[in-house]
Motif scaffolding. Structure first.
Motif, PDB file in Angstrom:
ATOM      1  N   ASP A 203     -18.744 -16.882 -37.999  1.00 64.37           N
ATOM      2  CA  ASP A 203     -19.589 -17.362 -39.094  1.00 64.37           C
ATOM      3  C   ASP A 203     -20.649 -16.325 -39.467  1.00 64.37           C
ATOM      4  OD1 ASP A 203     -20.582 -18.151 -36.410  1.00 64.37           O
ATOM      5  OD2 ASP A 203     -22.323 -18.872 -37.538  1.00 64.37           O
ATOM      6  N   LEU A 204     -20.896 -15.367 -38.596  1.00 68.86           N
ATOM      7  CA  LEU A 204     -21.884 -14.325 -38.876  1.00 68.86           C
ATOM      8  C   LEU A 204     -21.279 -13.128 -39.611  1.00 68.86           C
ATOM      9  CD1 LEU A 204     -23.769 -14.341 -35.452  1.00 68.86           C
ATOM     10  CD2 LEU A 204     -24.445 -15.463 -37.590  1.00 68.86           C
ATOM     11  N   LEU A 205     -19.954 -13.113 -39.734  1.00 68.85           N
ATOM     12  CA  LEU A 205     -19.296 -12.007 -40.425  1.00 68.85           C
ATOM     13  C   LEU A 205     -19.218 -12.299 -41.916  1.00 68.85           C
ATOM     14  CD1 LEU A 205     -16.323 -11.401 -37.968  1.00 68.85           C
ATOM     15  CD2 LEU A 205     -18.446 -10.096 -38.131  1.00 68.85           C
ATOM     16  N   LYS A 206     -19.579 -11.337 -42.701  1.00 65.87           N
ATOM     17  CA  LYS A 206     -19.518 -11.462 -44.162  1.00 65.87           C
ATOM     18  C   LYS A 206     -18.788 -10.248 -44.714  1.00 65.87           C
ATOM     19  CE  LYS A 206     -22.293 -15.027 -44.051  1.00 65.87           C
ATOM     20  NZ  LYS A 206     -21.672 -16.032 -43.248  1.00 65.87           N
ATOM     21  N   TYR A 207     -17.998 -10.496 -45.747  1.00 67.95           N
ATOM     22  CA  TYR A 207     -17.294  -9.400 -46.399  1.00 67.95           C
ATOM     23  C   TYR A 207     -18.105  -8.939 -47.600  1.00 67.95           C
ATOM     24  CZ  TYR A 207     -13.718  -6.572 -48.554  1.00 67.95           C
ATOM     25  OH  TYR A 207     -13.028  -5.516 -49.091  1.00 67.95           O
ATOM     26  N   ASP A 208     -18.291  -7.644 -47.730  1.00 71.99           N
ATOM     27  CA  ASP A 208     -19.045  -7.067 -48.842  1.00 71.99           C
ATOM     28  C   ASP A 208     -18.107  -6.951 -50.048  1.00 71.99           C
ATOM     29  OD1 ASP A 208     -20.558  -5.625 -50.623  1.00 71.99           O
ATOM     30  OD2 ASP A 208     -20.979  -3.970 -49.247  1.00 71.99           O
ATOM     31  N   GLU A 209     -18.228  -7.898 -50.975  1.00 72.55           N
ATOM     32  CA  GLU A 209     -17.350  -7.941 -52.145  1.00 72.55           C
ATOM     33  C   GLU A 209     -17.458  -6.685 -53.007  1.00 72.55           C
ATOM     34  OE1 GLU A 209     -14.992 -10.106 -52.921  1.00 72.55           O
ATOM     35  OE2 GLU A 209     -15.398 -11.403 -51.209  1.00 72.55           O
ATOM     36  N   SER A 210     -18.574  -5.985 -52.920  1.00 71.38           N
ATOM     37  CA  SER A 210     -18.737  -4.780 -53.753  1.00 71.38           C
ATOM     38  C   SER A 210     -17.794  -3.662 -53.323  1.00 71.38           C
ATOM     39  CB  SER A 210     -20.188  -4.294 -53.712  1.00 71.38           C
ATOM     40  OG  SER A 210     -20.506  -3.778 -52.433  1.00 71.38           O
ATOM     41  N   THR A 211     -17.179  -3.792 -52.157  1.00 67.49           N
ATOM     42  CA  THR A 211     -16.255  -2.754 -51.698  1.00 67.49           C
ATOM     43  C   THR A 211     -14.820  -3.013 -52.130  1.00 67.49           C
ATOM     44  OG1 THR A 211     -15.860  -3.867 -49.588  1.00 67.49           O
ATOM     45  CG2 THR A 211     -17.689  -2.279 -49.672  1.00 67.49           C
ATOM     46  N   ARG A 212     -14.575  -4.119 -52.826  1.00 68.31           N
ATOM     47  CA  ARG A 212     -13.222  -4.442 -53.299  1.00 68.31           C
ATOM     48  C   ARG A 212     -12.746  -3.372 -54.272  1.00 68.31           C
ATOM     49  NH1 ARG A 212     -10.431  -8.570 -50.797  1.00 68.31           N
ATOM     50  NH2 ARG A 212     -11.754 -10.363 -50.449  1.00 68.31           N
ATOM     51  N   ASN A 213     -11.449  -3.087 -54.214  1.00 68.24           N
ATOM     52  CA  ASN A 213     -10.835  -2.169 -55.164  1.00 68.24           C
ATOM     53  C   ASN A 213      -9.438  -2.691 -55.492  1.00 68.24           C
ATOM     54  OD1 ASN A 213      -8.989  -1.262 -53.142  1.00 68.24           O
ATOM     55  ND2 ASN A 213     -10.508   0.197 -52.401  1.00 68.24           N
ATOM     56  N   GLU A 214      -8.658  -1.931 -56.220  1.00 68.69           N
ATOM     57  CA  GLU A 214      -7.323  -2.371 -56.631  1.00 68.69           C
ATOM     58  C   GLU A 214      -6.454  -2.750 -55.436  1.00 68.69           C
ATOM     59  OE1 GLU A 214      -5.440  -3.117 -59.460  1.00 68.69           O
ATOM     60  OE2 GLU A 214      -7.475  -3.171 -60.235  1.00 68.69           O
ATOM     61  N   LYS A 215      -6.547  -1.986 -54.362  1.00 75.69           N
ATOM     62  CA  LYS A 215      -5.700  -2.232 -53.202  1.00 75.69           C
ATOM     63  C   LYS A 215      -6.161  -3.450 -52.401  1.00 75.69           C
ATOM     64  CE  LYS A 215      -4.116   2.484 -52.461  1.00 75.69           C
ATOM     65  NZ  LYS A 215      -4.059   3.614 -51.537  1.00 75.69           N
ATOM     66  N   THR A 216      -7.454  -3.750 -52.406  1.00 79.09           N
ATOM     67  CA  THR A 216      -7.964  -4.826 -51.544  1.00 79.09           C
ATOM     68  C   THR A 216      -8.291  -6.113 -52.292  1.00 79.09           C
ATOM     69  OG1 THR A 216     -10.262  -4.067 -51.750  1.00 79.09           O
ATOM     70  CG2 THR A 216      -8.955  -3.167 -49.926  1.00 79.09           C
ATOM     71  N   LYS A 217      -8.173  -6.109 -53.624  1.00 79.02           N
ATOM     72  CA  LYS A 217      -8.607  -7.289 -54.378  1.00 79.02           C
ATOM     73  C   LYS A 217      -7.817  -8.552 -54.036  1.00 79.02           C
ATOM     74  CE  LYS A 217      -5.869  -6.512 -58.556  1.00 79.02           C
ATOM     75  NZ  LYS A 217      -5.921  -6.172 -59.960  1.00 79.02           N
ATOM     76  N   GLY A 218      -6.578  -8.421 -53.595  1.00 77.78           N
ATOM     77  CA  GLY A 218      -5.782  -9.587 -53.250  1.00 77.78           C
ATOM     78  C   GLY A 218      -5.773  -9.899 -51.756  1.00 77.78           C
ATOM     79  N   LEU A 219      -6.548  -9.174 -50.998  1.00 84.23           N
ATOM     80  CA  LEU A 219      -6.570  -9.352 -49.552  1.00 84.23           C
ATOM     81  C   LEU A 219      -7.407 -10.564 -49.171  1.00 84.23           C
ATOM     82  CD1 LEU A 219      -5.691  -8.027 -46.870  1.00 84.23           C
ATOM     83  CD2 LEU A 219      -7.783  -6.679 -46.970  1.00 84.23           C
ATOM     84  N   ASP A 220      -6.801 -11.504 -48.454  1.00 86.14           N
ATOM     85  CA  ASP A 220      -7.495 -12.706 -48.000  1.00 86.14           C
ATOM     86  C   ASP A 220      -7.886 -12.518 -46.536  1.00 86.14           C
ATOM     87  OD1 ASP A 220      -8.485 -15.213 -47.439  1.00 86.14           O
ATOM     88  OD2 ASP A 220      -6.524 -16.207 -47.497  1.00 86.14           O
ATOM     89  N   LEU A 221      -9.181 -12.391 -46.286  1.00 85.21           N
ATOM     90  CA  LEU A 221      -9.667 -12.166 -44.932  1.00 85.21           C
ATOM     91  C   LEU A 221      -9.982 -13.459 -44.185  1.00 85.21           C
ATOM     92  CD1 LEU A 221     -11.994  -9.117 -45.645  1.00 85.21           C
ATOM     93  CD2 LEU A 221      -9.710  -9.111 -44.661  1.00 85.21           C
ATOM     94  N   THR A 222      -9.730 -14.588 -44.814  1.00 86.24           N
ATOM     95  CA  THR A 222     -10.042 -15.877 -44.200  1.00 86.24           C
ATOM     96  C   THR A 222      -9.456 -16.024 -42.789  1.00 86.24           C
ATOM     97  OG1 THR A 222     -10.157 -16.857 -46.390  1.00 86.24           O
ATOM     98  CG2 THR A 222      -9.988 -18.380 -44.527  1.00 86.24           C
ATOM     99  N   PRO A 223      -8.205 -15.651 -42.561  1.00 85.90           N
ATOM    100  CA  PRO A 223      -7.659 -15.839 -41.208  1.00 85.90           C
ATOM    101  C   PRO A 223      -8.422 -15.101 -40.109  1.00 85.90           C
ATOM    102  CG  PRO A 223      -5.889 -15.463 -42.761  1.00 85.90           C
ATOM    103  CD  PRO A 223      -7.173 -15.198 -43.499  1.00 85.90           C
ATOM    104  N   ILE A 224      -8.983 -13.940 -40.416  1.00 81.80           N
ATOM    105  CA  ILE A 224      -9.712 -13.228 -39.360  1.00 81.80           C
ATOM    106  C   ILE A 224     -11.203 -13.555 -39.377  1.00 81.80           C
ATOM    107  CG2 ILE A 224      -8.043 -11.368 -39.134  1.00 81.80           C
ATOM    108  CD1 ILE A 224      -9.941  -9.578 -40.727  1.00 81.80           C
ATOM    109  N   LEU A 225     -11.672 -14.213 -40.423  1.00 76.07           N
ATOM    110  CA  LEU A 225     -13.069 -14.625 -40.473  1.00 76.07           C
ATOM    111  C   LEU A 225     -13.243 -16.105 -40.132  1.00 76.07           C
ATOM    112  CD1 LEU A 225     -14.274 -12.688 -43.640  1.00 76.07           C
ATOM    113  CD2 LEU A 225     -14.571 -12.070 -41.243  1.00 76.07           C
ATOM    114  N   THR A 226     -12.161 -16.731 -39.689  1.00 74.86           N
ATOM    115  CA  THR A 226     -12.196 -18.135 -39.282  1.00 74.86           C
ATOM    116  C   THR A 226     -12.294 -18.196 -37.766  1.00 74.86           C
ATOM    117  OG1 THR A 226     -10.838 -18.782 -41.161  1.00 74.86           O
ATOM    118  CG2 THR A 226     -10.923 -20.327 -39.314  1.00 74.86           C
ATOM    119  N   HIS A 227     -13.175 -19.024 -37.264  1.00 77.85           N
ATOM    120  CA  HIS A 227     -13.336 -19.162 -35.820  1.00 77.85           C
ATOM    121  C   HIS A 227     -12.006 -19.585 -35.205  1.00 77.85           C
ATOM    122  CE1 HIS A 227     -14.731 -20.534 -31.932  1.00 77.85           C
ATOM    123  NE2 HIS A 227     -15.870 -19.904 -32.170  1.00 77.85           N
TER     124      HIS A 227
END
Length: 154
Positions: A39-63
């Motif tokens: 719950d303390l991990l946050k993804y910095d949306e400003s780093t998104r680019n063409e290659k990462t825009k569809g990447l769903d990090l929910t599985p690794i950011l879920t307890h």
């Protein structure tokens, strides 16, 4: 590193202070309290680019304990069980180290012929540690230890 040992000590002290400040800012006092705190991990949306825009990090950011289909909901989220890697049975311990002793002790060249199987994928790691421990970054001269394996390893 060309600095003084005191510089390393000061650097590590400053890292420790900065880590403590970050931990205090999120309300934890020990590193153990951070384990599993996705719950303390946050993804910095400003780093998104063409290659990462569809990447769903929910599985690794879920307890881990919140994941669907968890087999053991009471499982620990950190290592609480001592592991026995059975290093006394490792090919390095049983075969390579004993036969490499002349090279390790006096740089006398040795040739080791040994059978290897696919579960011995980390062969020669303990041996290389012993070489580094004894001779540092310089290591041994080329061809001081020659190992000829027969078989296959992963």
């Amino acid at each position: 590193f060309k600095g003084m040992p005191d510089h390393v000590v000061n650097f590590m002290w400053m890292i420790g202070e900065e880590v403590r400040e970050h931990m205090a800012s999120v309300g934890v006092r020990t590193v153990n309290e951070l384990i599993g705190r996705t719950d303390l991990l946050k993804y910095d949306e400003s780093t998104r680019n063409e290659k990462t825009k569809g990447l769903d990090l929910t599985p690794i950011l879920t307890h881990a304990l919140d994941l669907k289909g968890l087999l053991n909901p009471k499982a620990e989220v950190r290592n609480t069980t001592k592991q026995d890697h059975e290093l006394e049975k490792h090919i390095d311990t049983t075969t390579l180290l004993p036969q490499a002793q002349p090279a390790l002790k006096s740089k006398t060249p040795v040739v080791i012929n040994a059978e290897i199987i696919n579960t011995q994928r980390s062969s020669a790691t303990i041996l290389s540690h012993e070489v580094s421990k004894a001779y540092g970054a310089e290591g041994l001269p080329d061809d001081t230890i020659t190992i000829n394996f027969t078989g296959s390893a992963g």
